[in-house]
Design an enzyme around this catalytic site. Structure first.
Site, short mmCIF file in Angstrom:
data_model
loop_
_atom_site.label_atom_id
_atom_site.label_comp_id
_atom_site.label_asym_id
_atom_site.label_seq_id
_atom_site.Cartn_x
_atom_site.Cartn_y
_atom_site.Cartn_z
N GLY A 249 -38.11 -1.16 -15.56
CA GLY A 249 -39.37 -1.87 -15.31
C GLY A 249 -39.57 -3.07 -16.21
N ALA B 59 -30.36 -33.96 3.04
CA ALA B 59 -30.47 -33.94 1.58
C ALA B 59 -31.24 -35.16 1.09
CB ALA B 59 -29.09 -33.89 0.96
#
Ligand code: HXC
Length: 495
Positions: free
Chosen positions: A153, A388
């Protein structure tokens, strides 16, 4: 550091656990990252049944370069820095205080994860912290420094923050450790191979900065904060610069190689634009085909996104698109103007990229630029082809000022590919195919591989001399100084 007796006793005990492992104590770390003697501890006497002398995290506030910050430092010497109910409450309290005070929060991470003995309560604690990370996202800068295990976690809170610093040999992040990996997949892997700096600084991109030792990490956090505002409601601090903003840099005029496929280092361009050639690259070891870096122009912070021709010709792939997208969103959330330097031949073709989701990743960068409301200046240095070109802060996406060097090639695609498509028949039927193709490529380049058409269409504001880039960029940002609306805009979701 607190001069309280309790703190000293704790620290002496922690030294015996941490120093033999080559690690500093929670208090020592706080002392090194904050301005000298500025730490003020909170919840110092908070304890639990399991740890009556104090729990596994130290929390409080202090200053960095005189500006307030909030901090927590996990104490591995107490139950491996594991997170139970009380630790979670302490961390949430300091996060709440940071949010109320609108100041950055720094988490120093050295933890074995959820405290196994406390079962589900530990998981609940993590869940609440994650939620708070998200609530704080885009409002105050959140920084994580990984100086020990960050297991289970413990990985997800850093992953929700804006920047992760990871220290060589001691800092490791993994959802499940080597023993579980071995059981499930049969792979033999060390802690370092699984979650060390190579794994996350270079391969996964989970970590933004990798550091040789703890001192370097703390120095770099201090330096990073010098570029950032305290919160989304403020602008970054302004510095006085001696570097002349009117100066021209003559070497840039002959900088672009004659051969349009020859690479060069975009960092040389950046260093000649920013104050004193000083920049702080983010994700400096990951997705090297794009540069994301913080710098100052005329004393003001800017975020720079630049294609790097040295690395696979500066092509945009999945990793580069996501790296740039998150950087753009961070800068936008924190009122940092953007300078985009374009030399991009296109998106990386290939089955791996298509099946890996380049469409989704490229869309993230399109989204990031399109929603950004900070000042946006773009300079097309050389290639700007196709999709792009669009994605690298083109005028259509909302760039405020778009300049081009005379070497700029703004076109739907490169000459070779274009000629193959539009002259397919002619080339097929020609006696000397190579000669015809070479001629057509030359014609295409003369016609399209320059910034003239884009300028005529109003898609380039001005074709500038490369030597004047610093001057032009400075002026553009001056003009746009009041563009940014201060205040909460959006979170900085991990991309
Ligand atoms: C309780 C823990 C602990 C934990 C370590 N300790 N991790 N106690 N809960 N999660 C304790 C150890 O029992 C030990 O206590 C002390 O901390 C130091 O640990 P060592 O193992 O001696 O240290 P070291 O050799 O440096 O190894 C550190 C370590 C290892 C690599 C972190 O302890 C480890 O693998 N821990 C478990 C990591 C893990 O799997 N975490 C996931 C938890 S589940 P004594 O008393 O002997 O000094 C989780 C689920 C959330 O987090 C998932 C959300 C997505």
């Amino acid at each position: 550091m607190s001069d309280d007796n309790l703190a000293e006793i704790r620290d002496e005990r922690a030294k015996k656990v941490q120093h033999p492992k080559g690690k500093l104590t929670a208090y020592e770390r706080i002392g090194l990252i904050l301005d000298v003697d500025s730490f003020s501890e909170i919840d110092e006497n908070v304890s639990s049944d399991a740890n009556p002398d104090g729990e596994a995290v130290i929390t409080g506030s202090g200053t960095i370069h005189g500006r307030p910050v909030y901090i927590y430092s996990e104490d591995f010497s107490i139950m491996g820095g594991s997170l139970g109910e009380v630790v979670a409450k302490k961390i949430m309290r300091v996060m709440d205080l940071a949010l109320e005070a609108r100041a950055p929060i720094i988490g120093i991470k050295d933890s074995g994860g959820a405290r196994i003995q406390e079962g589900i309560s530990s998981l609940y604690g993590y869940a609440q912290i994650f939620k708070k990370n998200v609530q704080a996202s885009g409002k105050i800068p959140q920084i994580s420094v990984i100086v020990g295990p960050s297991a289970g976690g413990a990985v997800y809170s850093p992953a929700l923050t804006d920047f992760i610093f990871q220290v060589k040999d001691i800092g490791q992040l993994y959802v499940t450790g080597p023993a579980v990996v071995k059981t499930v997949t049969g792979e033999d892997v060390s802690f370092e191979e699984l979650g060390g700096i190579e794994a996350h600084g270079t391969l996964s991109g989970v970590s933004h900065q990798i550091c040789e030792d703890e001192q370097q990490a703390f120095d770099e956090v201090r330096y990073l904060l010098s570029f950032l505002p305290q919160s989304s409601e403020q602008k970054p601090p302004v510095f006085i610069t001696e570097d002349d903003t009117e100066k021209t840099v003559d070497i840039l005029d002959g900088f672009i190689p004659e051969n349009r496929n020859q690479p060069y280092d975009m960092n040389d361009v950046i260093n000649n634009i920013v104050d004193d050639g000083e920049q702080y690259p983010i994700h400096a070891n990951y997705a090297l085909n794009i540069i994301t870096t913080l710098a100052r122009v005329n004393g003001n912070t800017i975020g720079i996104i630049g294609n790097q021709p040295l690395e696979v010709a500066g092509v945009l792939d999945i990793n580069a698109s996501e790296k740039a997208a998150r950087f753009v969103r961070f800068c936008d959330a924190f009122n940092i103007p953007l300078l985009t330097l374009v030399d991009v031949p296109g998106f990386l073709p290939g089955v791996e990229q298509e099946h890996g989701g380049i469409i989704r990743s490229g869309a993230k960068l399109l989204y990031a630029y399109s929603e950004a409301t900070v000042a946006r200046v773009c300079v097309v240095v050389r290639k700007a082809y196709g999709g792009a070109y669009i994605v690298m802060d083109s005028m259509g996406l909302g760039a405020d000022k778009l300049f081009a060097w005379p070497s700029a090639e703004i076109a739907v695609m490169g000459a070779e590919g274009a000629v193959d498509i539009i002259h397919k028949k002619e080339i097929k039927e020609a006696d000397n195919k190579d000669a015809l193709k070479a001629k057509l490529v030359e014609e295409y380049n003369d016609k399209f591989s320059n910034p003239d058409i884009a300028a005529k269409l109003g898609l380039v504001d001005k074709i500038i001399k490369p030597s004047e880039t610093r001057k032009v960029v400075t002026e553009a940002f001056k003009e746009l100084v009041n563009k940014t609306n201060l205040g909460d805009k959006h979170g900085n979701i991990p991309l």
